[in-house]
Structure formats: C-alpha cells, structure tokens
Design a protein around this motif. Structure first.
Motif, PDB file in Angstrom:
ATOM      1  N   SER A  23     -69.298  54.622 -12.753  1.00  0.00           N
ATOM      2  CA  SER A  23     -68.953  54.109 -11.421  1.00  0.00           C
ATOM      3  C   SER A  23     -69.676  52.808 -11.109  1.00  0.00           C
ATOM      4  CB  SER A  23     -69.273  55.161 -10.350  1.00  0.00           C
ATOM      5  OG  SER A  23     -70.657  55.474 -10.343  1.00  0.00           O
ATOM      6  N   TRP A  28     -64.303  45.459  -8.833  1.00  0.00           N
ATOM      7  CA  TRP A  28     -63.410  45.873  -7.755  1.00  0.00           C
ATOM      8  C   TRP A  28     -62.009  46.141  -8.307  1.00  0.00           C
ATOM      9  CZ3 TRP A  28     -58.855  44.668  -5.437  1.00  0.00           C
ATOM     10  CH2 TRP A  28     -58.609  45.266  -4.190  1.00  0.00           C
ATOM     11  N   ASP A 127     -64.030  41.857   2.948  1.00  0.00           N
ATOM     12  CA  ASP A 127     -64.815  42.585   1.957  1.00  0.00           C
ATOM     13  C   ASP A 127     -65.423  41.685   0.894  1.00  0.00           C
ATOM     14  OD1 ASP A 127     -65.712  45.156   0.821  1.00  0.00           O
ATOM     15  OD2 ASP A 127     -64.374  44.650  -0.835  1.00  0.00           O
ATOM     16  N   PRO A 304     -56.869  46.294   1.172  1.00  0.00           N
ATOM     17  CA  PRO A 304     -57.784  47.433   0.987  1.00  0.00           C
ATOM     18  C   PRO A 304     -59.194  46.978   0.649  1.00  0.00           C
ATOM     19  CG  PRO A 304     -56.377  47.153  -0.934  1.00  0.00           C
ATOM     20  CD  PRO A 304     -55.865  46.203   0.104  1.00  0.00           C
ATOM     21  N   ASP A 305     -60.170  47.703   1.149  1.00  0.00           N
ATOM     22  CA  ASP A 305     -61.559  47.443   0.796  1.00  0.00           C
ATOM     23  C   ASP A 305     -61.988  48.244  -0.428  1.00  0.00           C
ATOM     24  OD1 ASP A 305     -61.828  45.750   2.966  1.00  0.00           O
ATOM     25  OD2 ASP A 305     -62.647  47.288   4.285  1.00  0.00           O
ATOM     26  N   GLU A 306     -61.299  49.356  -0.672  1.00  0.00           N
ATOM     27  CA  GLU A 306     -61.672  50.214  -1.788  1.00  0.00           C
ATOM     28  C   GLU A 306     -61.200  49.616  -3.118  1.00  0.00           C
ATOM     29  OE1 GLU A 306     -63.576  52.947  -1.640  1.00  0.00           O
ATOM     30  OE2 GLU A 306     -63.815  52.415   0.475  1.00  0.00           O
ATOM     31  N   THR A 308     -59.391  48.915  -6.510  1.00  0.00           N
ATOM     32  CA  THR A 308     -57.995  49.201  -6.834  1.00  0.00           C
ATOM     33  C   THR A 308     -57.676  48.649  -8.223  1.00  0.00           C
ATOM     34  OG1 THR A 308     -57.393  48.996  -4.501  1.00  0.00           O
ATOM     35  CG2 THR A 308     -55.603  48.862  -6.096  1.00  0.00           C
TER      36      THR A 308
END
Length: 445
Positions: A23, A28, A127, A304-306, A308
């Motif tokens: 992780s 990103w 972000d 999106p901030d997450e 991808t």
C-alpha cells in the motif's frame, strides 16, 4: 541498508517485506506499478537531508513524492521520499504570497485563502500538492489570466544533491529557479515554496451537464464561446460516460453527458456572456454555476481523491473545428473503454506569460485528455489501445507541445519542452547533480 537508514530518521522507512509495503509504495494512479527500493515518510526537512545524504554516499537515487500524482516508472529502484508531513501554511495577504510545505495540497491552501479575495493557481483538484503541481508546470483554472503554476513560484527551499538545504530565488540562483519552474523533481527535493497569490474578489464557477445527444450542438457552441471569451474566463468541455456500476449515484449511473465546467476569478458578467450561447445550445439537466469561495473552487470538477487505476492520453490542438468535433463524437460519443474526453481552453493573455520559465505557457489553444478507468489489469491493454485510437483519429489537428502537467506515463519532457530549453535544463542538471542522485517523474535523458 534499510535498517541503517531507519536508525538515522525521525520518520518511517518502509521496504519490501514490511507488512504495508504494497500500500505504501503505490502511486495515485494504481496502473503505475512503481517499484521503489524503499519509501521514506519524512517527519520533517531534516529527514529529507539525511535521506539524500545517505543515498548520495551509496550511489543510490532519490525521488520526492507527496500524494503520488503524475508518477511514472522512472521512480523504480529509487528511494521515494513522501513529504506529506511537511504541511505548514503561512499566508501574507498584503504581500500576496503564501509559503507552504511540500506536503500541502491545494485544497488546504485554498481553504486558508477564504475571505482574502485571493487565490493560488490551483489545478482541477484540491488533492494535488502545491509543490508537485508547480514544479511540473501547473495548468490552473486561472492560468488564462495569470499564467502557469510554475510561473507563480517566487522562492524555493530545497535539499540539493549533496544533502544541503537552502532557500533560493531569482536573485540568488536564477538558473536553478528557471529549471525548477517546470523541470520537475530533477534538481532538488523541494521542502517548501513561496508562491504568488492572485486577485480573485468574485469567483464564479460551476458545471453545466447536457444529455449526450446534445453534444454536437453544445461543443459547437463551446468552440464559438472559447474563441471570444474574455482572458479571465476559463471553459472546459467533457464527454463523460458514467459506468453502470453499484458505486455510481443513481441519477448518473450508466448515463452519458456532455459537460461544461466554467470559472472566472472576477467580472462574472463576462463568464455569463460566454456561457449564454452554450446554455442556448441544449437543455442543461444540471447548472451549478454560482459564486464560489477560494476553498470551494477545488471541488468543481468532482475528481476523485482516492487512488484510481487509469490510463490517459493527451493531445493538443489550435482549432475546435466541426470536423474535429465530428471525429471526436465518432470515436467517443457513446459508451466505450474511454471514460472521458476532456477539452481545456488554454491560451492565456500575453501579460500572463513568464519569459524564461522552463514550463512556458502552452502555445496550443486547446488540450484534450482522454481518460480510461481500468478496474482490472486485464483491461489495461485494451483501454490504452482505445485511447491511442482516439489520439490517432485526432492527429490531423494536433498542434504544438503539451502542457507539462498533462504528460502521460508514456510521455517525456521532450513532448512538452523544446530542444533549446531541454539542452539548458540538462546543463543545469549536470551542474547541480552530476552523479544523478535526484530523479523526477520525467527524467532528463
């Protein structure tokens, strides 16, 4: 070796075999399977100094990375420095300058500017780190009136290839400042920057969404609007196909739209004048154009901030002709592996250009970014093929270099910066980092 580095730092060092290695090492864009030697989560500038000194003494390479945006395979085999903990923000609204640490994201900076009547040159999402964005060029909502994010850099605190930390500006090291404005992380690990702030007393921005069957008329109106819009007005157009997936909100799930995002830092009447023919070209199902704060502008695109998994292909051009629009709609006017095709209107006023900046304001008038979401590894190759087919179809209209911040994982700095500038960048690189300790997302060959 990793244990030795751990003992010298206040922050954390993560290496292969550690429980959270998978992780921690990821970028990103989850499609970029970066394989660093180790990841250092710096607790402060001193950790950056120690890491660079450690690497230089052992013939290793170091690459700075805050949130992981813009990553490429060039970071493989490096010690990746995460700078998220360097999150100080200081604002002098009278001098119109902000000083921010390397971990500060634009969302945090913009929120700190609420009520000041000022804005930074943030990009399409809050972000992204201020430092990474500006070092890599920086195409902003407000680049048309104020120029690139790179041009907003006024001073930089960096750790050089020898591990020494210092502040520089145009008076102390004009060559290195020039290189940092768009040359990326190839010249030092930046720990803090001072950026210029700009007048934004009356920000107006938002999104128009039209059914996809109105796309031809809307894009035609968009072409006309961008040809005549005031210099401070920014208009971006999209063809977007939302997947029929459980995680999508019901109103847009499985639906396709032609969307227009719009922004202006002042004189909202000029923005409304530019939008009038676009609104008249169709029936908008969403119209969220309204007054905004400095902090809220970062959420207009709803990116999106997450992390991808995705693939992107950019192309720049000078004219949005009926033939180009027709070809674009033929390629991606309906659901396909291409999730979104975004067109940004680029050309800024002459006053906004920053002479001598490596990341010169783009000469092309538009840039199109094709985006494919890649939820499974098996879709990576066909998604990339679909994007390249789009790029090939639009090739007859291709013109000029790409903005540096639009480079894809397969591109190089040569796709953005001309040979004359590249030669100068290489000369500066050789001067400040002759042994190649420092690595950027797009290295200087």
């Amino acid at each position: 070796m990793i244990e030795e580095l751990r003992e010298s730092l206040a922050g954390r060092v993560v290496g292969p075999g550690d429980p959270d290695w998978e992780s921690v090492r990821t970028a990103w864009n989850l499609s970029i399977d970066q394989l660093p030697l180790a990841v250092v989560e710096a607790a402060g500038p001193a950790d950056v100094e120690h890491t660079v000194t450690f690497a230089a003494a052992r013939g290793l390479r170091v690459a700075a990375q805050a949130g992981g945006h813009g990553a490429t395979k060039s970071l493989n085999g490096t010690i990746v420095l995460r700078t998220n903990a360097l999150d100080d923000i200081w604002v002098d609204s009278e001098a119109r300058i902000a000083r921010v640490g390397a971990g500060v994201r634009f969302g945090a900076l913009q929120t700190a500017l609420d009520g000041t009547g000022l804005t930074s040159l943030l990009g399409s999402t809050g972000d992204v780190s201020v430092v990474g964005f500006c070092l890599g060029g920086g195409l902003s909502w407000f680049s048309r009136p104020y120029g690139s994010g790179a041009g907003s850099l006024r001073a930089v605190e960096l750790v050089d290839a020898s591990g020494s930390r210092r502040w520089i500006d145009d008076t102390t090291d004009s060559d290195l400042m020039w290189a940092l404005r768009g040359g990326g992380g190839n010249f030092g690990v930046v720990t803090s920057v001072e950026v210029e702030l700009f007048e934004a007393p009356e920000i107006t921005a938002g999104r128009l969404m039209f059914p996809i069957d109105q796309a031809e008329a809307v894009l035609t109106a968009y072409a006309s609007a961008t040809a005549t819009a005031a210099d401070h007005v920014t208009l971006w157009a999209y063809l977007t196909h939302f997947p029929d997936a459980p995680f999508m909100p019901e109103p847009i799930r499985g639906q396709s739209f032609c969307m227009i995002d719009a922004a202006a830092p002042f004189h909202p009447a000029a923005l409304e004048a530019a939008l009038a023919p676009i609104r008249a070209a169709g029936t908008a199902v969403v119209d969220s154009v309204a007054p905004q704060t400095s902090g809220s502008i970062a959420g207009i695109t709803q990116e999106p901030d997450e992390p991808t998994a995705c693939a992107v292909v950019p192309i720049s051009f000078d004219s949005l002709t009926p033939e180009l629009i027709g070809t674009l709609l033929k390629q991606v006017g309906g659901p396909s592996l291409v999730f979104q095709a975004q067109i940004r209107h680029l050309r800024a006023s002459t006053e906004a250009r920053h002479a001598g900046v490596a990341a010169v304001d783009p000469a092309a008038k538009y840039v199109l970014n094709g985006l494919a979401i890649v939820p499974t590894p098996e879709l990576q190759q066909p998604a990339v093929a679909a994007l390249h087919a789009l790029k090939e179809a639009l090739a007859p209209w291709a013109s000029g270099k790409l903005p540096p911040s639009f480079l894809g994982a397969e591109d190089s700095l040569a796709d953005s910066i001309g040979e004359q500038y590249l030669t100068r960048l290489r000369e500066i690189k050789q001067k400040v980092d002759p042994t190649g300790v420092l690595v950027g997302n797009y290295p200087l060959a």
